[in-house]
Design an enzyme around this catalytic site. Structure first.
Site, PDB file in Angstrom:
ATOM      1  CG  ASP A 372      -2.281   0.560   0.987  1.00 32.17           C
ATOM      2  OD1 ASP A 372      -2.331   1.790   0.854  1.00 32.17           O
ATOM      3  OD2 ASP A 372      -3.286  -0.177   0.914  1.00 32.17           O
ATOM      4  CG  HIS A 424      -5.297   3.679   0.851  1.00 33.19           C
ATOM      5  ND1 HIS A 424      -4.831   2.418   0.550  1.00 33.19           N
ATOM      6  CD2 HIS A 424      -6.593   3.699   0.463  1.00 33.19           C
ATOM      7  CE1 HIS A 424      -5.823   1.716  -0.005  1.00 33.19           C
ATOM      8  NE2 HIS A 424      -6.900   2.468  -0.069  1.00 33.19           N
ATOM      9  CB  SER A 620      -9.409   0.514  -0.071  1.00 27.68           C
ATOM     10  OG  SER A 620      -8.756   0.701  -1.286  1.00 27.68           O
TER      11      SER A 620
END
Ligand SMILES: [Ca+2]
Ligand SMILES: [Ca+2]
Ligand SMILES: [Ca+2]
Length: 701
Positions: A372, A424, A620
């Site tokens: 990520d 994220h 996600s």
């Protein structure tokens, strides 16, 4: 997509491969050149070269071989693949011209445009059967526990048997060993040929201490001219329970007591937790002045006596069997205060996390790689983070002043147009393994470890960097990069790009997934957030991974979640394998966290500021929920295979809301081989952590 292997290898992929073939410039002497036809209007940043087996891809000075002047040396991606980059991005035609020059180099097997490349031909060798009658079956098979004091926690069994009495003209070559697989519900081959006439074998792999296993043995003979082989029918089976010391008991009464004669209770241990043997328990209460009392029982509680009500005692329970002892951990009693915002744990369409936690909150030896944006410091994560790596090769994209390095910290992926950094990777990591520590939130698997692998910067990530990160995470050696001392059992890819419509069977990411499967690592991918067919979202549309759709608090498809495509030929839905909560703010008005997924974040707008918490929605978020559940499953049985993980997840999934389109479009299809599969618009159902972990525990009975 991807658990329907029979479909990917024929109907669906066939259409895609035919489209791809028109673009190939393949002749027998030249390297194959591959490019995604859907990306032909996109700039090409470089090539990925897969060198032929046996070729040294770097010369003795460390220079990558076979490059033309237009190409800058790239990096090792693992599995024989190297990247090579253009000075500046090129269009498809210009890139292809350079690729064609390279294609004549005999050292190169495949060239992938668009950040891609590779090819691997897997040839399976079929033994020649026939012209030789199989021998009779071996007899007298005996399986016994072969526990060793030097490795008390390892399961070890020994099997022995008698040779076949009738070889039917053949010469004994070796034996084939079968073991019963509880998920497939049949005997499967664990050793194809021992290549030895020895009639005993010690087995240590894929055994669970305390679990009962059954074996069978076949004899393999071959003809005197060595041209033919034959395999006998298997022997009668033999069962054995491998033993070990018990696992630590889990206290169910308070860990601190102040009364004079309290009852101490602990969870009933199943056969595996008992190490396969009879266990006796001793509960001991100890005060700070070292005065103590104890009681014992073969059951799951006993009453302490003789304590002084004015003193505070710490209680622990020791389990002992013939192989050794284990002591209970100190009891954790606080609850993480933000758990009320985490509807995805236990509400009607949550994942039943508390049921799973009665069995396990995860094992620290199970590592989940989060491929990520990297990670930020956070008091609810720090103790659960193991060494990761930063694979962003472009120092401009990386924003940390260099290319690859061993620090996967996320410096921020803010956009120059004013969009703030997303953090994220930090949000995804918290969903999986935020600590159970009385602050903030709790992850799905709060005692497993997170391995941050940084591949995404402000413009996303290249396929070469993503593939290299995946390979490293699963333990593939990559030159110039530190060895991964704690390879992952689960890899989470909360990445979805509809710019690429094809996942070629020999693309770098697909090869990484294939390698993960060989290592029994489970790859979990997001289905994508485009409200379209998931078969167009890369890398979810690769083969062998588990692709996760998103559902909201009301048990319906999240409005943005990609969904499965219906395949008329096979009468199945392909694209989304299963769903998990990913949030849906439209359906979650007034609900905790607005119906979104609450997790760890950072308050910095560009570079990192202070640790905080916040909500987000997307596949996600559903993907790491699934990854956390898989990590819990491996935690109580690390020898599960990836196929067993999928079989259990799909069998134990809970239903969507009755009114959901996901429910309408669930169909059962009978395959040519007679097995039935359930598929649907949003996959087979919503992941149920409680039922999945229970099903794994039941394998141990
Ligand atoms: Ca760097
Ligand atoms: Ca870095
Ligand atoms: Ca916490």
């Amino acid at each position: 997509m991807k658990r329907l292997h029979w479909a990917t290898s024929s109907a669906l992929t066939l259409a895609l491969v035919v489209a791809g073939l028109a673009l190939n410039f393949t002749t027998s002497a030249r390297a194959e050149i591959l490019s995604d036809s859907a990306a032909k209007n996109k700039p090409v940043v470089g090539l990925v070269l897969k060198y032929k087996e046996g070729v040294l891809a770097e010369d003795f000075l460390g220079n990558q071989v076979a490059l033309t002047p237009e190409l800058k040396q790239g990096e090792d991606l693992g599995l024989g693949m190297y990247s090579a980059n253009f000075e500046k991005q090129l269009d498809e035609n210009a890139a292809r011209k350079i690729a064609e020059t390279l294609a004549t180099d005999a050292r190169i097997e495949t060239i992938y445009l668009n950040h891609y490349l590779t090819s691997a031909n897997f040839k399976s060798v079929n033994p020649i059967l026939g012209n030789l009658k199989a021998s009779s079956a071996p007899t007298g098979l005996k399986a016994i526990d072969a526990w060793q004091e030097s490795q008390p926690a390892n399961a070890r069994v020994m099997i022995s048997w008698n040779a076949p009495t009738n070889l039917n003209g053949g010469k004994l070559w070796g034996y084939r060993i079968w073991k019963f697989d509880h998920v497939a519900n049949k005997f499967t081959v664990i050793v194809s040929n021992t290549f030895s006439t020895n009639r005993q074998l010690v087995i240590t792999k894929n055994l669970v201490p305390g679990a009962t296993v059954s074996f069978k043995v076949s004899a393999i003979t071959r003809s005197s001219n060595l041209k033919y082989m034959a395999v006998s029918s298997p022997s009668v089976s033999s069962r054995v329970t491998a033993t070990s010391p018990p696992q630590p008991p889990v206290l169910q009464s308070a860990g601190t007591i102040t009364s004079a004669a309290p009852v101490v209770a602990w969870a009933i241990q199943d056969k595996v937790a008992r190490g396969g043997l009879t266990v006796n328990y001793v509960a001991t209460a100890t005060a700070s002045d070292s005065s103590s009392a104890s009681c014992s029982s073969a059951g799951n509680s006993c009453v302490l006596s003789g304590l002084e009500a004015t003193k505070e005692y710490t209680v622990q329970v020791t389990a002992t069997n013939a192989r050794g002892s284990a002591i209970s951990a100190v009891v954790q009693q606080e609850l993480d205060p933000m758990i009320s915002l985490q509807w995805y744990l236990d509400s009607e369409y949550g994942v039943n996390a508390t049921e799973a936690w009665k069995i396990t909150k995860g094992s620290p030896s199970i590592v989940v790689a989060v491929v990520d944006t990297g990670i930020t410091d956070h008091p609810d994560l720090d103790d659960n983070v193991v060494q990761g790596f930063d694979f962003i090769s472009s120092s401009i994209q990386a924003r940390d002043g260099n290319g690859r390095d061993a620090d996967p910290s996320d410096p921020g992926d803010y956009q120059t147009n004013g969009q703030n950094s997303s953090w994220h990777g930090t949000h995804v990591a918290g969903i999986i393994a935020a600590e159970s520590n009385s602050i903030g939130i709790v992850g799905i698997a709060p005692r497993v470890k997170i391995q941050p692998v940084r591949v995404l910067g402000p413009n996303g990530g290249t396929e070469a960097d993503i593939a290299a990160g995946m390979n490293w995470a699963i333990g593939v050696k990559i030159s110039g990069v530190i060895t991964n001392a704690t390879p992952a059992k689960v890899v989470n890819l909360s990445i979805g790009s509809s710019d690429f419509s094809t996942c070629y069977s020999d693309s770098p990411v697909q090869l990484a997934i294939d390698e993960a499967k060989r290592r029994d690592v489970t790859l979990v991918t997001a289905a994508g957030n485009d409200d379209q067919e998931a078969t167009a979202s890369f890398p979810g549309n690769c083969s062998g991974n588990i692709t996760i759709g998103a559902t909201g608090i009301q048990g319906d498809r999240s409005y943005f979640s990609n969904y499965s495509a219906y395949n008329y030929y096979y009468d199945v839905y392909i694209g989304v394998d299963i769903s998990a909560p990913g949030g849906d703010d439209r359906a979650g008005i007034g609900a905790p966290a607005g119906g979104q997924i609450w997790s760890t974040l950072n308050d910095g707008t560009r570079s990192p500021g202070n640790p905080t918490y916040g909500k987000a929605e997307g596949t996600s978020m559903s993907s790491p929920i699934a990854a956390g559940v898989v990590a819990l499953m491996y935690s109580i049985r690390p020898t599960l295979t990836d196929d067993q993980v999928w079989a259990i997840l799909s069998k134990t999934a809970k239903p969507f809301a009755p009114t959901s389109e996901c429910t309408d479009k669930l169909i059962e299809t009978t395959l040519n081989n007679g097995t039935k599969v359930m598929t649907g618009l949003c996959g087979v159902g919503i992941i149920d952590a409680g039922a999945a972990v229970k099903a794994v525990q039941d394998l141990n009975k």
